[in-house]
Each structure stands twice: as structure tokens, then as C-alpha cells.
Write an enzyme that holds these catalytic residues in place. Structure first.
Site, PDB file in Angstrom:
ATOM      1  N   SER A  64      34.044 -20.125 -54.773  1.00 10.97           N
ATOM      2  CA  SER A  64      35.477 -19.970 -54.543  1.00 10.97           C
ATOM      3  C   SER A  64      36.240 -20.852 -55.520  1.00 10.97           C
ATOM      4  O   SER A  64      35.754 -21.907 -55.945  1.00 10.97           O
ATOM      5  CB  SER A  64      35.815 -20.393 -53.113  1.00 10.97           C
ATOM      6  OG  SER A  64      37.191 -20.650 -52.963  1.00 10.97           O
ATOM      7  N   SER A  65      37.458 -20.434 -55.828  1.00  9.74           N
ATOM      8  CA  SER A  65      38.288 -21.222 -56.744  1.00  9.74           C
ATOM      9  C   SER A  65      38.710 -22.552 -56.133  1.00  9.74           C
ATOM     10  O   SER A  65      39.219 -23.428 -56.839  1.00  9.74           O
ATOM     11  CB  SER A  65      39.527 -20.423 -57.141  1.00  9.74           C
ATOM     12  OG  SER A  65      40.263 -20.042 -55.996  1.00  9.74           O
ATOM     13  N   CYS A  66      38.473 -22.763 -54.837  1.00 10.84           N
ATOM     14  CA  CYS A  66      38.843 -24.040 -54.207  1.00 10.84           C
ATOM     15  C   CYS A  66      37.930 -25.177 -54.655  1.00 10.84           C
ATOM     16  O   CYS A  66      38.170 -26.330 -54.305  1.00 10.84           O
ATOM     17  CB  CYS A  66      38.858 -23.927 -52.694  1.00 10.84           C
ATOM     18  SG  CYS A  66      37.226 -23.836 -51.942  1.00 10.84           S
TER      19      CYS A  66
ATOM     20  N   LYS B  74      30.353 -25.736 -51.834  1.00  6.72           N
ATOM     21  CA  LYS B  74      30.226 -24.779 -52.938  1.00  6.72           C
ATOM     22  C   LYS B  74      29.966 -25.483 -54.276  1.00  6.72           C
ATOM     23  O   LYS B  74      29.230 -24.966 -55.124  1.00  6.72           O
ATOM     24  CB  LYS B  74      31.475 -23.891 -53.017  1.00  6.72           C
ATOM     25  CG  LYS B  74      31.543 -22.855 -51.906  1.00  6.72           C
ATOM     26  CD  LYS B  74      30.373 -21.903 -51.996  1.00  6.72           C
ATOM     27  CE  LYS B  74      30.342 -20.889 -50.875  1.00  6.72           C
ATOM     28  NZ  LYS B  74      29.170 -19.997 -50.970  1.00  6.72           N
TER      29      LYS B  74
ATOM     30  N   HIS C  83      42.257 -15.728 -44.068  1.00  6.75           N
ATOM     31  CA  HIS C  83      43.019 -16.195 -45.221  1.00  6.75           C
ATOM     32  C   HIS C  83      44.424 -15.598 -45.176  1.00  6.75           C
ATOM     33  O   HIS C  83      44.729 -14.749 -44.343  1.00  6.75           O
ATOM     34  CB  HIS C  83      42.298 -15.818 -46.513  1.00  6.75           C
ATOM     35  CG  HIS C  83      41.051 -16.606 -46.747  1.00  6.75           C
ATOM     36  ND1 HIS C  83      39.796 -16.075 -46.568  1.00  6.75           N
ATOM     37  CD2 HIS C  83      40.869 -17.894 -47.133  1.00  6.75           C
ATOM     38  CE1 HIS C  83      38.882 -17.012 -46.838  1.00  6.75           C
ATOM     39  NE2 HIS C  83      39.502 -18.112 -47.182  1.00  6.75           N
TER      40      HIS C  83
ATOM     41  N   TYR D  82      34.619 -27.042 -47.462  1.00  7.54           N
ATOM     42  CA  TYR D  82      34.054 -25.817 -48.050  1.00  7.54           C
ATOM     43  C   TYR D  82      33.834 -26.013 -49.549  1.00  7.54           C
ATOM     44  O   TYR D  82      32.803 -25.614 -50.103  1.00  7.54           O
ATOM     45  CB  TYR D  82      34.999 -24.648 -47.787  1.00  7.54           C
ATOM     46  CG  TYR D  82      34.511 -23.309 -48.288  1.00  7.54           C
ATOM     47  CD1 TYR D  82      33.472 -22.642 -47.650  1.00  7.54           C
ATOM     48  CD2 TYR D  82      35.101 -22.702 -49.390  1.00  7.54           C
ATOM     49  CE1 TYR D  82      33.028 -21.411 -48.092  1.00  7.54           C
ATOM     50  CE2 TYR D  82      34.666 -21.474 -49.850  1.00  7.54           C
ATOM     51  CZ  TYR D  82      33.635 -20.827 -49.193  1.00  7.54           C
ATOM     52  OH  TYR D  82      33.193 -19.605 -49.637  1.00  7.54           O
TER      53      TYR D  82
END
Length: 324
Positions: A110-112, A143, A182, A139
Site C-alpha cells: 500500500s502507498s501508506c 507492509k 476505506h 499496517y
């Protein structure tokens, strides 16, 4: 059918939004030897169970689309599960793939994973250069560890382990539970329910000013197929549209598509999250993949799917979620 299309591909998390889209797109491209197993039959958090499954099935390619996911509220409410369960799932899959000499491992993140205040648009080099957004750090840390594990295997053993980092995803089979979803699916549901309730006002979190990028899940699935069919030269690639939009503008688009006529009220006492999050997708674009589905087109098809399936959409608990 050529031999590569007969390779056995295991899609972890095949019942989730991302896994379903990948399955559909692989089938569409002629891949027939796909395997998936539900979380009820295989708990990916248990290493022995995962090892047994890999020994029995001997997949050629593994796509990790299994994760515990959710929005700001879910991340903030279940920090332990977001960190521990996601690390267990990915570590078990990566270790079993390494031990059984899987040809290719595709890790979806994920871009987070990138710092909260990263220079925009965010390049892959921004990883680990600054502090994370606190509301989804659990999270993100899980990742990041998956990305680094794949990078380590690639570096130490010269194996084809690659990580794809998608931006905010949406599409059919999304999670529309207001507690764990989301922003985009949550907005669809909120406006739809308000429309049914005599077009009552919709209260939304924050100021509406943060900018977000949204990628249809079918576009991500095509990026995964691209990674299946090509040996990507580096270990980490952003996957997105390269365009962002304010939450306020997104809300207006969804309100129009849903045909809600009431007011929108912004609760500025609630957090906004990261001010802007736009991915630089030039690296994967240069190799030949790019997003094709426009935002309005994607939201319309997602809303139609939501309306067609509203009777069977269940409330998703944090322990049941298995999309990326």
C-alpha cells in the site's frame, strides 16, 4: 495455450476485492491453473499450515493479496491485529515460497508505507526517509517489513520476488462496512443510505481538503498480470494513476453519481489523515503498464455493483477482512 499459461498460480486472499480482480484478469489472459483457499480452510497466520499447503500444492507463482485491511478508524481501533496479523500472513507466505523454490513471488502492499510528509509525487526512494502517518502506521510497518523481506531474498538469493505498492483501491467486491472501509466505498454507502432516507444530510470526517489518488482494482489486477508476464528489473514499484483529487471533490462526484440531493456537512473535529498522497508511477509506466479506468467511470460501475449486491453485502469484521 503456451506453457507459461499453465503455470500453477496461488493467489493468497483470492476471496477479497483484490484477489478476485486478479483471478478474473488472469483467467481473461488465458491462465487456467489458478489455486485459492479460503481463510476458513487455511489460516495464513499459522506457519505449519502454510508449509503443509505449499508442500502439497507446489505453486510456481505466488501472489500475496491477503491482508487485514481498513481505513483510519479500523487502523486506530485494532493496532495489534494490523501489525501482528499482517506480519504473520506475509512472513509465512514469503518463507514458504522461499523454502519451496517458488519461481516468482508478487507482494502487494500500500502507498501508506511512505512517510506522511513525503515529497509529492512520492517516488519509491522515499521509503524509510521520514515518519509515517500515525493513524495507519501499524499496517504500514507490517507492509514495509514485507517489502524489505522480498528485497532481502532478491538480494541474497537472486530470486524473482517483487513488491507492488498500489494507491487507494476501489471497485467491485469492496468493503462497504462503515466501521472498517476505506473512504471511497464508505462515501458510496453514506450517500446511498442518505438518499434512501429522504436525502438527509451526510456528515463526513475532516475538512475535505486532503488530496487522494484512487485506482480501480481491475487496473491493479492488470499490473499484477504484467508482473506475472515480465521479469521486473527492480524490487519495488508504485502502482497508481498519477492523478489525485480532494476528498471534497470526490464527495461531490459520488453524490452526483448516487443522485443524493441533500447537504454535505464536514466534521472538522475528526482527523484528516495525510494531507496529500500521490504516487510517482513513472517507473512502472516506463516498463509498459499504465492505468486505464477513469475515476467517474470506475465509481459508476462500483456503485452499480453495490446496488446490485446490497442484499448480500455483509458487515465485515476486522478478523474477516482479507483484501489488500
Amino acid at each position: 495455450m503456451n506453457n507459461s499459461k499453465r503455470k500453477k498460480i496461488y493467489i493468497a486472499g483470492h476471496n477479497g476485492m483484490v484477489g478476485r480482480a486478479i483471478w478474473r484478469n488472469l483467467k481473461k489472459h488465458g491462465y487456467s491453473n489458478l489455486i485459492g483457499v479460503s481463510s476458513k480452510d487455511l489460516d495464513l497466520r499459522l506457519q505449519n499450515n502454510v508449509n503443509t499447503f505449499f508442500r502439497e500444492q507446489q505453486p510456481d507463482i505466488v501472489i500475496d493479496a491477503a491482508a487485514v485491511v481498513g481505513g483510519i478508524l479500523a487502523n486506530d481501533t485494532y493496532p495489534y491485529e494490523f501489525l501482528m496479523d499482517n506480519m504473520l500472513i506475509q512472513n509465512n507466505l514469503i518463507k514458504a515460497s522461499h523454502k519451496t523454490d517458488v519461481e516468482k513471488f508478487i507482494f502487494l502492499g500500500s502507498s501508506c508505507i511512505y512517510p506522511k510528509n513525503a515529497v509529492q509525487p512520492i517516488t519509491e526512494n522515499a521509503l524509510l526517509t521520514n515518519a509515517l502517518e500515525p493513524t495507519n502506521q501499524w499496517y504500514a510497518i507490517a507492509k514495509i517489513s514485507g517489502v524489505k523481506l522480498c528485497e532481502a531474498i532478491r538480494k541474497q538469493y537472486n530470486k524473482d520476488f517483487v513488491s507492488l505498492m498500489p494507491t487507494n483501491l476501489y471497485g467491485t467486491h469492496d468493503n462497504f462496512d462503515l466501521k472498517t472501509s476505506h473512504v471511497l466505498p464508505a462515501l458510496i454507502r453514506k450517500f446511498h443510505e442518505a438518499k434512501l432516507n429522504n436525502h438527509s444530510p451526510v456528515v463526513l470526517w475532516g475538512s475535505g481538503n486532503p488530496l487522494r489518488e484512487f485506482l480501480h482494482v481491475d487496473d491493479l489486477a492488470k499490473a499484477v498480470v504484467f508482473a506475472v508476464e515480465n521479469t521486473l528489473p527492480e524490487n519495488l514499484y508504485n502502482v497508481g494513476t498519477g492523478k489525485d483529487i480532494s476528498i471534497k471533490e470526490l464527495a461531490s462526484i459520488i453524490q452526483e453519481i448516487v443522485a443524493h440531493k441533500g447537504a454535505i456537512k464536514w466534521d472538522t473535529s475528526k482527523p484528516d489523515g495525510t494531507p496529500r498522497k500521490l504516487l510517482d508511477v513513472s517507473k512502472i509506466n516506463a516498463l509498459g503498464w499504465e492505468a486505464k479506468i477513469g475515476l467517474k467511470e470506475g465509481i459508476k460501475s462500483t456503485y452499480h455493483w453495490f446496488c446490485d449486491n446490497i442484499d448480500i453485502i455483509k458487515e465485515v469484521s476486522i478478523h474477516e477482512s482479507n483484501t489488500v
